[in-house]
Design an enzyme around this catalytic site. Structure first.
Site, PDB file in Angstrom:
ATOM      1  N   SER A  68       0.799  -1.152  -0.214  1.00 40.88           N
ATOM      2  CA  SER A  68       0.058  -0.171   0.003  1.00 40.88           C
ATOM      3  C   SER A  68       0.962   1.299   0.005  1.00 40.88           C
ATOM      4  O   SER A  68       1.770   1.421   0.983  1.00 40.88           O
ATOM      5  CB  SER A  68      -0.830  -0.227   1.308  1.00 40.88           C
ATOM      6  N   GLY A 122     -11.928   7.195   5.150  1.00 42.77           N
ATOM      7  CA  GLY A 122     -13.117   7.476   6.297  1.00 42.77           C
ATOM      8  C   GLY A 122     -13.751   8.716   6.142  1.00 42.77           C
ATOM      9  O   GLY A 122     -14.333   9.059   6.999  1.00 42.77           O
ATOM     10  N   SER A 128     -13.390   1.545   0.928  1.00 37.07           N
ATOM     11  CA  SER A 128     -12.984   0.361   0.925  1.00 37.07           C
ATOM     12  C   SER A 128     -13.548  -0.342  -0.046  1.00 37.07           C
ATOM     13  O   SER A 128     -13.116  -1.346  -0.617  1.00 37.07           O
ATOM     14  CB  SER A 128     -13.732  -0.044   2.326  1.00 37.07           C
ATOM     15  N   ASP A 172     -22.374   0.560  -2.355  1.00 42.14           N
ATOM     16  CA  ASP A 172     -21.079   1.111  -2.493  1.00 42.14           C
ATOM     17  C   ASP A 172     -20.084   0.218  -3.593  1.00 42.14           C
ATOM     18  O   ASP A 172     -19.497   0.767  -4.667  1.00 42.14           O
ATOM     19  CB  ASP A 172     -20.152   0.999  -1.313  1.00 42.14           C
ATOM     20  N   TYR A 221     -22.915   1.514  13.459  1.00 43.94           N
ATOM     21  CA  TYR A 221     -23.517   1.205  12.224  1.00 43.94           C
ATOM     22  C   TYR A 221     -24.023   0.093  12.126  1.00 43.94           C
ATOM     23  O   TYR A 221     -25.351  -0.282  11.563  1.00 43.94           O
ATOM     24  CB  TYR A 221     -22.355   1.363  10.972  1.00 43.94           C
TER      25      TYR A 221
END
Length: 387
Positions: A68, A122, A128, A172, A221
């Protein structure tokens, strides 16, 4: 946006050989329809021109190495034993997708992957899902596997639900896989059918990142989702044919409100009214009724703030500031909540001044820096380069 040549060079430097391909998958912003996707309702998102890029090359063994650029970390695992990583949490999205591919009995070999993203983490812009779909598509191409866009989205969602532990809906991942340039998608989260809704050329979608970060996994959530399931269970006593809050109208909920505890009723009320608002908003946008669309965005925020209770003071401040600025049709929180970003629909002639004044007003009111993104609806996952 990362330069393709820079990604190629970074991969070569890290792994000692050039990548075979580079893919991109966009983030998304939801114009309206929040917390309706896991209730089998409707959503109205766009894919944005911020994306996760994955450079990849297949290996001859069963090892998957992934680096990453954003975190400056490398992770490695064997395809035969894919378990959650406690030291590299970002890698669990990669691991979950690869494990999902293997669970389908697909002929997958190891790979070297390098990841870089300009989707803010975020911020409620689905970084994600962008990562999951990009990794899934890269592995698909490297292994000559053919998955339809809907299949790839469902595989990525399954990775986040079962491996990462975040009980997200399908929106998403669907947008990362199937977004369309210049359009919003009215997506039916029950059967995955969708309708393209053109974005008028005289408006812009403006996202404002509050800088307040949320951690959704293991947070409120999942509690909100559980409350929705409990509402359905209780309402079945008088509405036996329902299977999700999608099947309950606002009028039916009001008539049967006595069945729900005080902690559950407002959660259900948000969902059933938001589903109706989303359908109304799609119709308004399709007919160019921008003032009506903006009013529905404003009502959506009030419902998310008061009934679903997923907003925070910084987000409320951004919405209030945006709604008062010239050229703004409407503004609301977007994403899972508890921080993240707002989304506003703004006249194109006012957008630059809007962005400047919104950031300045936020700094003056709450003492935080805001990152304002003027977004263009973009295509879903695609191959950015091949070598």
């Amino acid at each position: 946006m990362p330069e393709i040549s820079d990604l190629r060079d970074a991969f070569t430097s890290r792994f000692g050989t050039h990548p075979r391909l580079i893919v991109r998958a966009p983030g998304r912003v939801n114009l309206i329809g929040e917390h309706t996707d896991y209730n089998e309702g409707f959503v109205l998102p766009i894919a944005i021109d911020r994306a996760t890029f994955v450079a990849g090359r297949a290996r001859a063994d069963q090892t998957l190495r992934v680096y990453s650029e954003n975190f400056g970390e490398e992770d490695s695992f064997n395809l035969a034993t894919i378990e959650r990583s406690s030291t590299h949490p970002w890698s669990n999205y990669v691991r979950g997708v690869v494990k999902g591919l293997l669970a389908r009995d697909l002929p997958i070999v190891g790979a070297d992957l390098l990841i870089e993203s300009d989707v803010p983490l975020g911020a409620g812009l689905s970084s994600s899902a962008s990562l999951e779909v990009a990794v899934g598509y890269a592995m698909q191409l490297l292994n000559n596997v053919n998955l339809l866009g809907e299949e790839l989205a469902l595989l990525a969602q399954g990775a986040e639900n079962s491996f990462v532990g975040m009980q997200c809906g399908i929106m998403d991942q669907f947008m990362a896989a199937l977004g369309r340039a210049g359009h919003a998608l009215l997506l039916d989260c029950r059967d995955l059918s969708y309708q393209l809704i053109p974005i008028p050329p005289d408006v812009r979608v403006v996202v404002c990142d509050s800088g307040v970060r949320h951690t959704l996994v293991g947070s409120e959530y999942n509690e909100r989702r559980a409350a929705c399931h409990e509402a359905v269970r209780l309402l079945k006593a008088r509405l036996p044919k329902i299977s999700a809050l999608r099947d309950v109208s606002p009028e039916q909920l009001q008539a049967n409100a006595d069945l729900l505890p005080p902690a559950i009723l407002p959660r259900a009320r948000h969902v059933v009214t938001e589903i109706r608002r989303t359908l109304q908003a799609a119709e308004a946008l399709e007919h160019g009724e921008l003032a009506a669309f903006g009013a529905l965005m404003d009502a959506s925020h009030a419902s998310l703030r008061d009934d679903y209770e997923v907003s925070v003071p910084e987000i409320d401040a951004l919405v209030e500031l945006a709604q008062a600025l010239p050229g703004c049709y409407g503004s609301r929180i977007t994403g899972g909540g508890f921080g993240g970003s707002t989304v506003s629909l703004v006249q194109v002639s006012a957008v630059e001044q809007f962005a400047t004044q919104l950031a300045a007003g936020y700094k003056a009111r709450v003492g935080r820096e805001a990152r304002v993104l003027i977004c263009t609806p973009s295509e879903g996952v695609s191959r950015a380069a091949a070598y």
